[in-house]
Design an enzyme around this catalytic site. Structure first.
Site, short mmCIF file in Angstrom:
data_model
loop_
_atom_site.label_atom_id
_atom_site.label_comp_id
_atom_site.label_asym_id
_atom_site.label_seq_id
_atom_site.Cartn_x
_atom_site.Cartn_y
_atom_site.Cartn_z
CG HIS A 171 -0.20 0.33 2.51
ND1 HIS A 171 0.51 -0.62 3.19
CD2 HIS A 171 -0.06 1.49 3.20
CE1 HIS A 171 1.06 -0.05 4.27
NE2 HIS A 171 0.73 1.22 4.30
C1 UD1 Z 1 -1.43 5.79 6.35
C2 UD1 Z 1 -0.07 6.09 7.00
C3 UD1 Z 1 0.86 4.91 6.76
C4 UD1 Z 1 0.24 3.61 7.23
C5 UD1 Z 1 -1.11 3.45 6.54
C6 UD1 Z 1 -1.83 2.19 6.96
C7 UD1 Z 1 0.57 8.46 6.96
C8 UD1 Z 1 1.46 9.45 6.32
N1 UD1 Z 1 0.56 7.25 6.37
O1 UD1 Z 1 -1.22 5.68 4.95
O2 UD1 Z 1 2.05 5.13 7.50
O3 UD1 Z 1 1.09 2.54 6.88
O4 UD1 Z 1 -1.93 4.59 6.89
O5 UD1 Z 1 -2.98 2.02 6.18
O6 UD1 Z 1 -0.07 8.77 7.94
N2 UD1 Z 1 -8.63 5.87 2.14
C9 UD1 Z 1 -9.90 5.36 2.06
N3 UD1 Z 1 -10.53 5.02 3.23
C10 UD1 Z 1 -9.96 5.18 4.44
C11 UD1 Z 1 -8.66 5.70 4.50
C12 UD1 Z 1 -8.00 6.04 3.35
O7 UD1 Z 1 -10.45 5.21 0.99
O8 UD1 Z 1 -10.59 4.85 5.46
C13 UD1 Z 1 -7.91 6.20 0.89
C14 UD1 Z 1 -8.07 7.64 0.47
O9 UD1 Z 1 -8.11 7.68 -0.90
C15 UD1 Z 1 -6.79 8.29 0.94
C16 UD1 Z 1 -5.80 7.15 0.78
O10 UD1 Z 1 -6.54 5.96 1.08
O11 UD1 Z 1 -6.48 9.41 0.19
C17 UD1 Z 1 -4.62 7.23 1.69
O12 UD1 Z 1 -5.01 7.40 3.05
P1 UD1 Z 1 -4.03 8.17 4.07
O13 UD1 Z 1 -4.58 8.16 5.43
O14 UD1 Z 1 -3.67 9.51 3.49
O15 UD1 Z 1 -2.70 7.34 4.02
P2 UD1 Z 1 -2.43 5.76 3.94
O16 UD1 Z 1 -1.87 5.47 2.59
O17 UD1 Z 1 -3.57 4.94 4.41
#
Ligand code: UD1
Length: 367
Positions: free
Chosen positions: A210
Site C-alpha cells: 500500500h
Molecule cells: C497511512 C499512513 C501509513 C500507514 C497506513 C496504513 C501516513 C502518512 N501514512 O497511509 O504510515 O502505513 O496509513 O494504512 O499517515 N482511504 C480510504 N478510506 C480510508 C482511508 C483512506 O479510501 O478509510 C484512501 C483515500 O483515498 C486516501 C488514501 O486511502 O487518500 C490514503 O489514506 P491516508 O490516510 O492519506 O494514508 P495511507 O496510505 O492509508
C-alpha cells in the site's frame, strides 16, 4: 490524572488497545482514578479500516472524533491540528499518548507541545534513514518534542541518543502491537476466513502492498501483477487490498490482468488478519507492522522496500529486506516456497507486557 491517547489510522488501533486495558487494570488496583480518553482523528474512516478494529479490539467508542478524513499531507495535518487544539483547550489533559508514525501522530504532538502538555511517544526511535517517507518525518518530529520515548527494539535507543535525546527520556519497554497479537491470538485461531475466502488450500501466500512509493507507480503495479500471477501458479495468493492500491489498480485498468488464483479482498479486520498472518506460508509486504508480527510468529516475510526502520526483524527475525525490484522479490519468494526458510527468534521484551510497563512508568513519573 487525565490522559488522552490518539488514534488515526489502521495501524494505531491495536497499539492503543493494550494501553487502554493497562490503564483499566491499574485503576482497579489503585484508589487514584486515572482518566484515559481516546481521540480518533478520523484519518482512516471506512468501516473496514477503522470501526471493525474498535469492535474487535474491545475499544470503547472514541471520546472525541475529529472527522478529518483524507487529503494532501498539509491539508490532513492542518485539519487534525485545528480540531485537536479544540479538544486540548476543553479537556486540559496532563499527558497525551501518540503511537507509531502516521500523520495523526506528528500533528497531535505539535499541538500538545505548544500548549505545554506532556507527550508520550509509543514506538519511538525507529528510523529508516529515508526522508522521502512521510512516516520518517513524522517519527523525527514526534521524537524531538516528546517527553517520554517508549522504544520497541534496541536500534531505537541508539537512534535517539544520536539525535541528542537525553537518556532519562528513553524507555525500552517492548512492543504494544505484540501485546495485542498475544492477547487476541486465541480468538483469531477460531477465524473462518480461510473457508470464507474459498482458496481451496491451507497453504497460501499473503500479500499487502500500500505504500505510495510502490503503488502510486503504474510501472510497479504492472510488475506487481506479473509477480502475483507467477506466485499464484504455485500457491493461492490472498491480497487484502488497501483503498489506495485498489483505486490505482482500477485507475490504470490493471486489476483485470490478475489470474483467478489471486484472491483480492477488501481490507480485512484485525482478527481474521491475525489468522492469515499466523498461517501464511509466506508474507510479501511493504507494511511496517507486519514485519514485526511475522517475526514474532516465526512466519517467512519478504519486505518490498529498500530500507526498514525495524532492523531487528531482519537481524534476528524471519524478515528479508529484498527491495522494490519485483524480479528479485519473485526469486526470494520462490526460494521460500521451495523450502529455503530463514530461521528467526523473538526480539527482547516482545512478551505481551509492554503496555503495562508504559503505564507503570507514566504513572510513577507523574507522582
Ligand atoms: C497511512 C499512513 C501509513 C500507514 C497506513 C496504513 C501516513 C502518512 N501514512 O497511509 O504510515 O502505513 O496509513 O494504512 O499517515 N482511504 C480510504 N478510506 C480510508 C482511508 C483512506 O479510501 O478509510 C484512501 C483515500 O483515498 C486516501 C488514501 O486511502 O487518500 C490514503 O489514506 P491516508 O490516510 O492519506 O494514508 P495511507 O496510505 O492509508
Amino acid at each position: 490524572m487525565k490522559v488522552i491517547s490518539i488514534v488515526g489510522a489502521r495501524p494505531n488501533f491495536m497499539k492503543v488497545a493494550p494501553i487502554h486495558k493497562a490503564f483499566g487494570k491499574l485503576n482497579k488496583k489503585i484508589n487514584k482514578k486515572i482518566e484515559h480518553l481516546i481521540c480518533h482523528t478520523g484519518q482512516h474512516y471506512d468501516a473496514n479500516m477503522s470501526k471493525i478494529f474498535f469492535e474487535e479490539l474491545e475499544l470503547p467508542k472514541p471520546d472525541f472524533y475529529l472527522g478529518v478524513g483524507s487529503g494532501s499531507h498539509a491539508e490532513q495535518t492542518a485539519k487534525i491540528m485545528i480540531e485537536f487544539e479544540k479538544v486540548l483547550i476543553d479537556e486540559k489533559p496532563d499527558l497525551i499518548i501518540v503511537v507509531g508514525d502516521v500523520n495523526s501522530t506528528a500533528a497531535c504532538s505539535i499541538v500538545a507541545v505548544k500548549m505545554g502538555i506532556k507527550i508520550a511517544h509509543v514506538e519511538a526511535g525507529l528510523r529508516s534513514y529515508d526522508r522521502t517517507m512521510p512516516e520518517e518525518i513524522n517519527r523525527l518530529l514526534t521524537d524531538q518534542i516528546a517527553d517520554y520515548l517508549f522504544v520497541t527494539e534496541k536500534s531505537g535507543i541508539e537512534n535517539l541518543k544520536r539525535e541528542g535525546i537525553p537518556d532519562n527520556k528513553i524507555f525500552f519497554v517492548g512492543n504494544v502491537m505484540i501485546d495485542s497479537l498475544i492477547y487476541y491470538m486465541p480468538k483469531a485461531e477460531k477465524s473462518k476466513i480461510i473457508s470464507e475466502l474459498k482458496i481451496g488450500s491451507t497453504n497460501f501466500v499473503l500479500i499487502t502492498l500500500h505504500r505510495p512509493a510502490n503503488v502510486d507507480s503504474p510501472y510497479f503495479l504492472k510488475e506487481m501483477v506479473s509477480f502475483l500471477n507467477t506466485v499464484a501458479e504455485k500457491r493461492p495468493v490472498v491480497f487484502p487490498i488497501h483503498p489506495r492500491t485498489s483505486k490505482n489498480l482500477k485507475k490504470y485498468k490493471i486489476d483485470r490482468l490478475l489470474t483467478k488464483n489471486v484472491h483480492l479482498t477488501d481490507p480485512i479486520g484485525y482478527i481474521d488478519f491475525l489468522y492469515l498472518t499466523k498461517h501464511a506460508e509466506l508474507i510479501v509486504t511493504d507494511s511496517g507492522g507486519i514485519q514485526e508480527e511475522s517475526t514474532y510468529l516465526g512466519v517467512q516475510c519478504i519486505t518490498v522496500r529498500e530500507n526498514t526502520e525495524r532492523p531487528v526483524t531482519v537481524e534476528i527475525g524471519t524478515n528479508q529486506l529484498i527491495g522494490t525490484d519485483l524480479e528479485k522479490v519473485k526469486n526470494a519468494a520462490m526460494d521460500v516456497l521451495e523450502g529455503k526458510l530463514k530461521q528467526g527468534s523473538v526480539p527482547e521484551l516482545w512478551d505481551g507486557r509492554a503496555a503495562e510497563r508504559i503505564v507503570s512508568i507514566l504513572t510513577d513519573l507523574d507522582n
